[in-house]
Design a protein around this motif. Structure first.
Motif, short mmCIF file in Angstrom:
data_model
loop_
_atom_site.label_atom_id
_atom_site.label_comp_id
_atom_site.label_asym_id
_atom_site.label_seq_id
_atom_site.Cartn_x
_atom_site.Cartn_y
_atom_site.Cartn_z
N PHE A 77 0.82 -1.20 0.00
CA PHE A 77 0.00 0.00 0.00
C PHE A 77 0.86 1.26 0.00
O PHE A 77 0.63 2.18 -0.78
N ILE A 78 1.86 1.26 0.89
CA ILE A 78 2.69 2.46 0.98
C ILE A 78 3.36 2.74 -0.36
O ILE A 78 3.33 3.86 -0.87
N GLU A 79 3.92 1.69 -0.97
CA GLU A 79 4.62 1.90 -2.24
C GLU A 79 3.70 2.44 -3.33
O GLU A 79 4.02 3.39 -4.03
N ILE A 80 2.52 1.81 -3.45
CA ILE A 80 1.60 2.22 -4.51
C ILE A 80 1.08 3.64 -4.26
O ILE A 80 0.99 4.46 -5.18
N LEU A 81 0.79 3.94 -3.00
CA LEU A 81 0.26 5.27 -2.70
C LEU A 81 1.33 6.35 -2.90
O LEU A 81 1.03 7.44 -3.39
N VAL A 82 2.57 6.03 -2.54
CA VAL A 82 3.64 7.00 -2.78
C VAL A 82 3.76 7.28 -4.28
O VAL A 82 3.87 8.43 -4.71
N MET A 83 3.66 6.20 -5.07
CA MET A 83 3.79 6.35 -6.52
C MET A 83 2.65 7.14 -7.12
O MET A 83 2.80 7.78 -8.16
N ALA A 84 1.50 7.08 -6.45
CA ALA A 84 0.34 7.80 -6.98
C ALA A 84 0.49 9.30 -6.80
O ALA A 84 -0.11 10.08 -7.51
N VAL A 85 1.29 9.68 -5.80
CA VAL A 85 1.43 11.10 -5.48
C VAL A 85 2.75 11.67 -5.98
O VAL A 85 2.80 12.74 -6.56
N PHE A 86 3.84 10.90 -5.74
CA PHE A 86 5.18 11.40 -6.08
C PHE A 86 5.68 10.74 -7.36
O PHE A 86 5.12 9.73 -7.80
N PRO A 87 6.78 11.25 -7.93
CA PRO A 87 7.39 10.55 -9.05
C PRO A 87 7.87 9.17 -8.59
O PRO A 87 8.19 8.99 -7.42
N SER A 88 7.91 8.22 -9.53
CA SER A 88 8.16 6.83 -9.13
C SER A 88 9.57 6.65 -8.55
O SER A 88 9.83 5.71 -7.81
N THR A 89 10.51 7.58 -8.86
CA THR A 89 11.85 7.44 -8.29
C THR A 89 11.84 7.65 -6.77
O THR A 89 12.78 7.29 -6.09
N PHE A 90 10.78 8.27 -6.26
CA PHE A 90 10.70 8.52 -4.82
C PHE A 90 10.18 7.32 -4.04
O PHE A 90 10.19 7.32 -2.82
N ARG A 91 9.71 6.31 -4.79
CA ARG A 91 8.95 5.22 -4.16
C ARG A 91 9.67 4.61 -2.95
O ARG A 91 9.19 4.66 -1.83
N ASP A 92 10.85 4.04 -3.21
CA ASP A 92 11.52 3.31 -2.14
C ASP A 92 12.00 4.22 -1.01
O ASP A 92 11.93 3.87 0.15
N LEU A 93 12.45 5.41 -1.39
CA LEU A 93 12.92 6.35 -0.37
C LEU A 93 11.82 6.66 0.64
O LEU A 93 12.01 6.52 1.85
N ILE A 94 10.67 7.05 0.13
CA ILE A 94 9.58 7.43 1.04
C ILE A 94 9.01 6.21 1.75
O ILE A 94 8.79 6.22 2.97
N ALA A 95 8.84 5.12 0.99
CA ALA A 95 8.27 3.91 1.60
C ALA A 95 9.12 3.45 2.79
O ALA A 95 8.60 3.19 3.87
N PHE A 96 10.43 3.40 2.60
CA PHE A 96 11.26 2.89 3.68
C PHE A 96 11.40 3.88 4.82
O PHE A 96 11.57 3.49 5.97
N SER A 97 11.30 5.18 4.50
CA SER A 97 11.31 6.16 5.58
C SER A 97 10.11 5.94 6.50
O SER A 97 10.23 6.01 7.72
N ILE A 98 8.95 5.66 5.87
CA ILE A 98 7.75 5.43 6.68
C ILE A 98 7.94 4.18 7.56
O ILE A 98 7.65 4.19 8.75
#
Lengths: 309, 241
Positions: A267-288
């Motif tokens: 969920f976190i990965e998909i939701l991050v991708m829906a809002v941010f550019p896909s390059t941000f996915r892992d950075l934001i997901a793992f920070s959470i």
């Protein structure tokens, strides 16, 4: 807007299903042996390759084929158990060759974890050496059916993946909490010494655990290959790491934790991708995830183990 | 003779822990092993249970016969399953993450005799009513004494007719301790053979038919309990004068 949210939620469920299936394997082995089986992501990769060869043979597109043609559903119905059995075999071999001798010698768990890391690298590079660097593309077994409600659409494959993950979770939960073999699995992690005193063969229970975990990795491999039909020898490492982190966030050693953790990460990965550019996915997901862990280090379902007197 | 230990030598790593001890247990007896810390009592029981290294010791010489047959090549879980020999280990070793009931169920893992298992549950809950109260509680939340009862109850649930107990009185309040020994005595009267380790030599000699005194891996005295109680050396070393 609403349909895009629902669409994303379903994507997240499918994506989370893969993490869950792999995380369950990590957590099973950890729950019994307190061993982080870092080769598990690569067993998933091996599972995907096994499913590739199994389906190729079943479809008759390989050098050896069946003398008769099978329907797509039939191929799938055969490929699922075959892939699971063969992948389980790989997992059990790993336990036999690499982990059991170390366990017998009573070495510190750290060395076993390092051995697991090496086993993962051997699986990756063994595959590379045997099959070469070229990617394999997975054949389409299941004819794609799209169900649409309004502007919202869903494929049969996505439903199959989500349904499989839920079914696996329910079955595992029943095995672990309700059966004698499940009790024995939990008992080993708490006190290995006393287990044979109950007339329980430890090695059998451990092999059973590896069979369960690896066959799930095999199933995940097959479903993943069907959903994203390009295979390469290193496909298991990153997704394996992520599933491991999902298991830790859920509370490693707990079946519910792995299940929830896997979906949470999806969920976190998909939701991050829906809002941010896909390059941000892992950075934001793992920070959470890092924030979750720093607030609850034992994970969502984990309990701090009391030290024995 | 039910159990016969013949000149057994064992090692933990490179350190020899038992330097050739011999003793036996007859059917229906209560036999006690007494001795100070580090004398080799627990090692002796671990040797008999065939728990493999690293937790268990390695036999370098000698033999262990059960009903006349060597059990040295037998695996630990087979010994429980087929030979019906149980151990309630020192320090209890209960499965704290499981409930009391699950601990007892696990002990029946290798058993198929459903009707008898049911009777044995009732018997264990009957012998230790505290366990009935705590039935669905995680066993690590119980007091040390209750955990000790569970350890003994679990050994009984394996359906064994020969049971070894490693300091069953440890951590028990005096009243509970006598309770425990009363239970064990009753079991013995029903035909259970018992091999017991006990630090409290007074208690052990009062309870057992025969006893062996161990000191640094060797047997230094043996005999029936009355003899040993009157043996001046034993008196001086273990009974406080």
């Amino acid at each position: 807007m609403l349909t895009s949210i629902i669409q994303n939620l379903f994507n997240a469920l499918q994506w989370g299903s893969f993490y869950s299936l792999i995380a369950l394997g990590y957590t099973l082995v950890y729950g019994v042996l307190l061993l982080i089986n870092f080769a598990h992501g690569d067993i998933f990769m091996v599972g995907a390759y096994i499913s590739f060869f199994v389906t190729a043979v079943l479809l008759g597109s390989y050098t050896v084929g069946l003398p008769f043609a099978l329907s797509g559903t039939m191929v799938l119905a055969l490929a699922v158990p075959l892939t699971m059995i063969l992948t389980a075999f790989v997992g059990v071999m790993l336990e036999r060759i690499a982990y059991r001798p170390l366990r017998r010698k009573g070495v510190n768990r750290l060395y076993v974890v390092i051995t697991a890391l090496m086993c993962g690298l051997i699986l990756e590079n063994g595959n590379l050496a045997l099959l070469g660097a070229s990617r394999k593309s997975f054949p389409e077994i299941l004819e794609k059916v799209v169900y649409s409600v309004g502007s919202f659409s869903m494929t049969n494959l996505k439903l199959l993946v989500i349904f499989s993950a839920i079914l696996v979770f329910v079955i595992l939960q029943i095995i672990v909490t309700r059966t004698k073999i499940g009790m024995a699995m939990r008992a080993i992690s708490y006190d290995k010494f006393a287990v044979p005193l109950m007339g329980i063969p430890i090695d059998t229970i451990i092999v059973f655990t590896f069979i369960l975990g690896s066959s799930l990795a095999g199933l995940a491999g097959l479903l993943f290959a069907m959903s994203y039909p390009v295979l390469d020898p290193f496909m298991g490492s990153l997704i394996g790491w992520k599933a491991f982190i999902a298991a830790v966030v859920g509370g490693i050693g707990d079946i519910r934790g792995a299940f929830v953790g896997g979906f949470l990460l999806g969920f976190i990965e998909i939701l991050v991708m829906a809002v941010f550019p896909s390059t941000f996915r892992d950075l934001i997901a793992f920070s959470i995830l890092l924030i979750i862990l720093s607030m609850k280090p034992t994970g969502i379902f984990g309990v701090a183990r009391t030290t024995k007197i | 003779m039910l159990l016969e230990i013949k000149d057994i030598h064992v090692k933990y790593g490179n350190i020899e822990a038992l330097h050739g001890i011999s003793f036996h247990v007859n059917q229906g007896e209560i036999v006690a092993l007494i001795g100070a810390n580090g004398a080799g009592k627990t090692t002796t029981l671990h040797t008999i249970t065939r728990v493999p290294p690293p937790e268990g010791p390695k036999v370098t010489k000698g033999d262990i016969l059960y009903k006349g047959k060597s059990i040295l090549p037998v695996e630990a879980h087979i010994l429980v399953r087929d030979y019906k020999i149980a151990l309630a280990p020192e320090g209890r070793h209960i499965f704290g993450n499981l409930t009391v009931e699950e601990n007892l169920i696990l002990a029946t893992y290798a058993r198929k005799d459903k009707a008898q298992i049911k009777k044995d549950y009732e018997k264990v809950y009957d012998l230790f009513p505290k366990l009935t109260e705590r039935r669905y509680q995680k066993s690590e939340t119980m007091s040390g004494g209750e955990q000790q009862m569970l350890a003994v109850g679990r050994a009984l649930m394996t359906g064994s007719n020969f049971i070894m107990l490693d300091e069953p009185s440890m951590g028990l309040a005096p009243l509970l301790m006598y309770d425990m020994f009363r239970v064990l005595k009753a079991l013995n009267e029903e035909g259970m053979t018992i091999l017991l380790i006990e630090q409290n030599a007074h208690l052990a000699l009062k309870f057992a038919h025969r006893a062996y005194v161990l000191d640094t891996g060797e047997i230094v005295a043996q005999g029936n309990s009355v003899e040993l109680m009157n043996n001046p050396d034993v008196k001086k070393a273990y009974l406080g004068g």
